[in-house]
Every structure is written in structure tokens, then in C-alpha cells.
Design a protein around this motif. Structure first.
Motif, PDB file in Angstrom:
ATOM      1  N   TYR A 168       0.807  -1.181  -0.035  1.00 36.60           N
ATOM      2  CA  TYR A 168       0.289   0.107   0.220  1.00 36.60           C
ATOM      3  C   TYR A 168       1.049   1.128  -0.263  1.00 36.60           C
ATOM      4  O   TYR A 168       0.725   2.423  -0.714  1.00 36.60           O
ATOM      5  CB  TYR A 168      -0.754   0.058   0.837  1.00 36.60           C
ATOM      6  N   TYR A 169       1.718   1.192   0.543  1.00 40.58           N
ATOM      7  CA  TYR A 169       2.402   2.422   1.077  1.00 40.58           C
ATOM      8  C   TYR A 169       3.882   2.175  -0.014  1.00 40.58           C
ATOM      9  O   TYR A 169       3.524   3.424  -0.597  1.00 40.58           O
ATOM     10  CB  TYR A 169       3.496   2.451   2.456  1.00 40.58           C
ATOM     11  N   ASN A 170       3.658   0.985  -0.995  1.00 35.74           N
ATOM     12  CA  ASN A 170       4.836   1.425  -1.914  1.00 35.74           C
ATOM     13  C   ASN A 170       4.464   1.965  -2.860  1.00 35.74           C
ATOM     14  O   ASN A 170       4.719   2.838  -3.638  1.00 35.74           O
ATOM     15  CB  ASN A 170       5.443  -0.145  -1.822  1.00 35.74           C
ATOM     16  N   ILE A 171       3.133   1.780  -3.575  1.00 35.56           N
ATOM     17  CA  ILE A 171       2.679   2.135  -4.462  1.00 35.56           C
ATOM     18  C   ILE A 171       2.292   3.643  -4.336  1.00 35.56           C
ATOM     19  O   ILE A 171       1.936   4.178  -5.166  1.00 35.56           O
ATOM     20  CB  ILE A 171       1.329   1.236  -4.602  1.00 35.56           C
ATOM     21  N   ARG A 172       1.951   3.854  -2.843  1.00 33.79           N
ATOM     22  CA  ARG A 172       1.237   5.577  -3.164  1.00 33.79           C
ATOM     23  C   ARG A 172       2.704   6.404  -3.092  1.00 33.79           C
ATOM     24  O   ARG A 172       2.575   7.671  -4.206  1.00 33.79           O
ATOM     25  CB  ARG A 172       0.893   5.218  -1.310  1.00 33.79           C
ATOM     26  N   THR A 173       3.240   5.764  -2.758  1.00 38.51           N
ATOM     27  CA  THR A 173       4.972   6.590  -3.126  1.00 38.51           C
ATOM     28  C   THR A 173       4.978   6.893  -4.163  1.00 38.51           C
ATOM     29  O   THR A 173       6.008   7.684  -5.050  1.00 38.51           O
ATOM     30  CB  THR A 173       6.193   6.001  -2.604  1.00 38.51           C
ATOM     31  N   LEU A 203       3.049   5.958  -7.474  1.00 39.70           N
ATOM     32  CA  LEU A 203       1.466   7.037  -7.600  1.00 39.70           C
ATOM     33  C   LEU A 203       1.734   8.398  -7.099  1.00 39.70           C
ATOM     34  O   LEU A 203       1.812   9.911  -8.018  1.00 39.70           O
ATOM     35  CB  LEU A 203       0.480   6.594  -7.022  1.00 39.70           C
ATOM     36  N   ASP A 204       2.915   9.248  -5.934  1.00 38.75           N
ATOM     37  CA  ASP A 204       2.448   9.816  -5.208  1.00 38.75           C
ATOM     38  C   ASP A 204       3.854  11.034  -6.480  1.00 38.75           C
ATOM     39  O   ASP A 204       4.253  12.176  -6.348  1.00 38.75           O
ATOM     40  CB  ASP A 204       3.119  10.040  -3.997  1.00 38.75           C
ATOM     41  N   GLY A 205       4.570  10.467  -6.959  1.00 43.10           N
ATOM     42  CA  GLY A 205       6.148  10.787  -7.098  1.00 43.10           C
ATOM     43  C   GLY A 205       6.842  10.882  -6.469  1.00 43.10           C
ATOM     44  O   GLY A 205       7.771  12.323  -6.274  1.00 43.10           O
ATOM     45  N   ARG A 206       6.699  10.501  -5.326  1.00 41.33           N
ATOM     46  CA  ARG A 206       8.217  10.472  -4.818  1.00 41.33           C
ATOM     47  C   ARG A 206       9.527   9.731  -4.463  1.00 41.33           C
ATOM     48  O   ARG A 206       9.318   8.530  -5.364  1.00 41.33           O
ATOM     49  CB  ARG A 206       7.198  10.207  -3.467  1.00 41.33           C
ATOM     50  N   ASP A 207      10.098   9.812  -3.916  1.00 41.96           N
ATOM     51  CA  ASP A 207      11.219   9.412  -4.183  1.00 41.96           C
ATOM     52  C   ASP A 207      11.882   8.683  -2.782  1.00 41.96           C
ATOM     53  O   ASP A 207      11.521   8.628  -2.004  1.00 41.96           O
ATOM     54  CB  ASP A 207      12.478  10.700  -4.067  1.00 41.96           C
ATOM     55  N   PHE A 208      11.332   7.191  -2.994  1.00 39.42           N
ATOM     56  CA  PHE A 208      11.500   5.951  -2.321  1.00 39.42           C
ATOM     57  C   PHE A 208      12.604   6.145  -0.936  1.00 39.42           C
ATOM     58  O   PHE A 208      12.302   6.118   0.135  1.00 39.42           O
ATOM     59  CB  PHE A 208      11.314   4.904  -2.943  1.00 39.42           C
ATOM     60  N   LEU A 209      14.208   6.324  -2.165  1.00 40.25           N
ATOM     61  CA  LEU A 209      14.816   5.979  -1.318  1.00 40.25           C
ATOM     62  C   LEU A 209      15.614   6.786  -0.440  1.00 40.25           C
ATOM     63  O   LEU A 209      15.977   7.372   0.957  1.00 40.25           O
ATOM     64  CB  LEU A 209      16.209   5.490  -2.263  1.00 40.25           C
ATOM     65  N   GLY A 210      14.607   8.554  -0.737  1.00 39.73           N
ATOM     66  CA  GLY A 210      15.263   9.316  -0.316  1.00 39.73           C
ATOM     67  C   GLY A 210      14.517   9.622   0.611  1.00 39.73           C
ATOM     68  O   GLY A 210      14.792   9.867   2.103  1.00 39.73           O
ATOM     69  N   GLU A 211      12.832   8.869   1.157  1.00 34.10           N
ATOM     70  CA  GLU A 211      11.960   9.137   1.747  1.00 34.10           C
ATOM     71  C   GLU A 211      12.803   8.402   3.144  1.00 34.10           C
ATOM     72  O   GLU A 211      12.239   8.611   4.241  1.00 34.10           O
ATOM     73  CB  GLU A 211      10.562   9.072   1.832  1.00 34.10           C
ATOM     74  N   LEU A 261      14.725   8.279   4.722  1.00 33.77           N
ATOM     75  CA  LEU A 261      15.661   8.715   5.391  1.00 33.77           C
ATOM     76  C   LEU A 261      15.301   9.752   6.077  1.00 33.77           C
ATOM     77  O   LEU A 261      15.741  10.702   6.982  1.00 33.77           O
ATOM     78  CB  LEU A 261      17.069   9.313   5.002  1.00 33.77           C
ATOM     79  N   SER A 262      13.777  10.229   5.786  1.00 32.23           N
ATOM     80  CA  SER A 262      13.250  11.116   6.103  1.00 32.23           C
ATOM     81  C   SER A 262      11.429  11.042   6.871  1.00 32.23           C
ATOM     82  O   SER A 262      11.918  11.076   7.711  1.00 32.23           O
ATOM     83  CB  SER A 262      12.711  12.138   5.005  1.00 32.23           C
ATOM     84  N   ALA A 263      10.733  11.080   5.999  1.00 34.53           N
ATOM     85  CA  ALA A 263       9.190  10.737   6.159  1.00 34.53           C
ATOM     86  C   ALA A 263       9.076  10.772   5.276  1.00 34.53           C
ATOM     87  O   ALA A 263       9.243  10.935   3.973  1.00 34.53           O
ATOM     88  CB  ALA A 263       9.411  11.528   6.948  1.00 34.53           C
ATOM     89  N   GLY A 264       7.721  10.042   5.055  1.00 35.65           N
ATOM     90  CA  GLY A 264       6.079   9.934   3.962  1.00 35.65           C
ATOM     91  C   GLY A 264       6.076   8.399   3.924  1.00 35.65           C
ATOM     92  O   GLY A 264       6.490   7.670   4.670  1.00 35.65           O
ATOM     93  N   PRO A 265       5.364   7.905   2.570  1.00 36.74           N
ATOM     94  CA  PRO A 265       4.876   6.737   3.059  1.00 36.74           C
ATOM     95  C   PRO A 265       6.223   5.687   3.003  1.00 36.74           C
ATOM     96  O   PRO A 265       5.693   4.487   2.908  1.00 36.74           O
ATOM     97  CB  PRO A 265       4.372   6.340   1.560  1.00 36.74           C
ATOM     98  N   ALA A 266       6.665   6.249   1.909  1.00 35.49           N
ATOM     99  CA  ALA A 266       7.871   4.593   1.968  1.00 35.49           C
ATOM    100  C   ALA A 266       8.721   4.122   3.958  1.00 35.49           C
ATOM    101  O   ALA A 266       9.054   3.054   4.228  1.00 35.49           O
ATOM    102  CB  ALA A 266       8.904   5.199   1.177  1.00 35.49           C
ATOM    103  N   VAL A 267       8.487   5.355   4.677  1.00 30.30           N
ATOM    104  CA  VAL A 267       8.621   5.305   6.095  1.00 30.30           C
ATOM    105  C   VAL A 267       7.828   3.759   6.479  1.00 30.30           C
ATOM    106  O   VAL A 267       8.089   2.964   7.731  1.00 30.30           O
ATOM    107  CB  VAL A 267       8.456   6.618   6.488  1.00 30.30           C
ATOM    108  N   GLY A 268       6.355   4.244   6.375  1.00 25.06           N
ATOM    109  CA  GLY A 268       5.265   3.537   6.387  1.00 25.06           C
ATOM    110  C   GLY A 268       5.072   2.209   5.908  1.00 25.06           C
ATOM    111  O   GLY A 268       4.871   0.932   6.797  1.00 25.06           O
TER     112      GLY A 268
END
Length: 115
Positions: free
Chosen positions: A25-30, A32-40, A42-49
Motif C-alpha cells: 500500500y505504501y510502496n504504491i502510494r509512494t 503514484l505520488d511521484g516521491r523518491d522512495f529511497l530519499g524518503e 531517511l526523512s518521512a513519507g509513505p516509504a517510511v510507512g
């Protein structure tokens, strides 16, 4: 293939499905939101979830395994490893449990070879 599903097998399967659904769920959300999975990571966001769900499901399955397997093979106080996982880290408690499990299995094998 056996159709025998023990309660423990069902629990592990349910945890596996929760782990799959929760992390993806979080991987797909990351994505679809066009986020940087590996970068997040270290910070926050769906990848951390995703990693949080992943680690939580692994911790629950490991805790169940440690207690049930510990009791099955006659280890003393297997629940102590759950406390160690919560207070110290699962990365410490699980390998410690596995090492003590191997010692117990080896001891049991030695005893049975003398009888």
C-alpha cells in the motif's frame, strides 16, 4: 501438498498477507505520488510507512516463533526474548534466541544419541 493448516500456520499466513498488503500500500502510494522512495526512507513519507509495517509484521511473527518454538523444545523462559526485543532490539533478541535454540537442539540430540 498437505491440506493440514495448523493454527500457527494460519497465523503466519495472515501475518504474511498483512505484511504484503501493508507494505505494498505504501510502496504504491509512494510511486503514484511521484516521491523518491529511497530519499524518503531517511526523512518521512509513505516509504517510511512501508518499512514500519514491514518491521512490525516481522516482529510479531518472530515473537510468536520465539515463544512457541521455545516452549516446544523445552527452553526456559522463552518470553524473556520478547522483553529483550522490546527493550533492546529485535535485531538482538532474535539472533540470541536462535543461538540458544540451536544449543538446546544440539543438547537434545546429544542426549538422544546416548540412549
Amino acid at each position: 501438498m498437505t491440506k493440514n493448516w495448523t493454527p500457527l500456520a494460519v497465523i503466519y499466513l495472515v501475518l504474511a498477507l498483512i505484511g504484503f498488503a501493508g507494505t505494498w500500500y505504501y510502496n504504491i502510494r509512494t510511486v503514484l505520488d511521484g516521491r523518491d522512495f529511497l530519499g524518503e526512507i531517511l526523512s518521512a513519507g509513505p516509504a517510511v510507512g512501508s518499512f514500519s509495517v514491514d518491521l512490525l509484521v516481522v516482529a510479531i511473527a518472530a515473537g510468536a516463533f520465539m515463544v512457541i518454538e521455545g516452549r516446544r523444545i523445552g527452553m526456559r523462559l522463552p518470553w524473556v526474548y520478547l522483553i529483550l526485543a522490546a527493550v533492546v532490539a529485535l535485531a538482538f533478541a532474535l539472533p540470541l534466541f536462535l543461538s540458544q535454540r540451536e544449543r538446546r537442539l544440539d543438547r537434545s540430540a546429544l542426549r538422544s544419541s546416548y540412549t
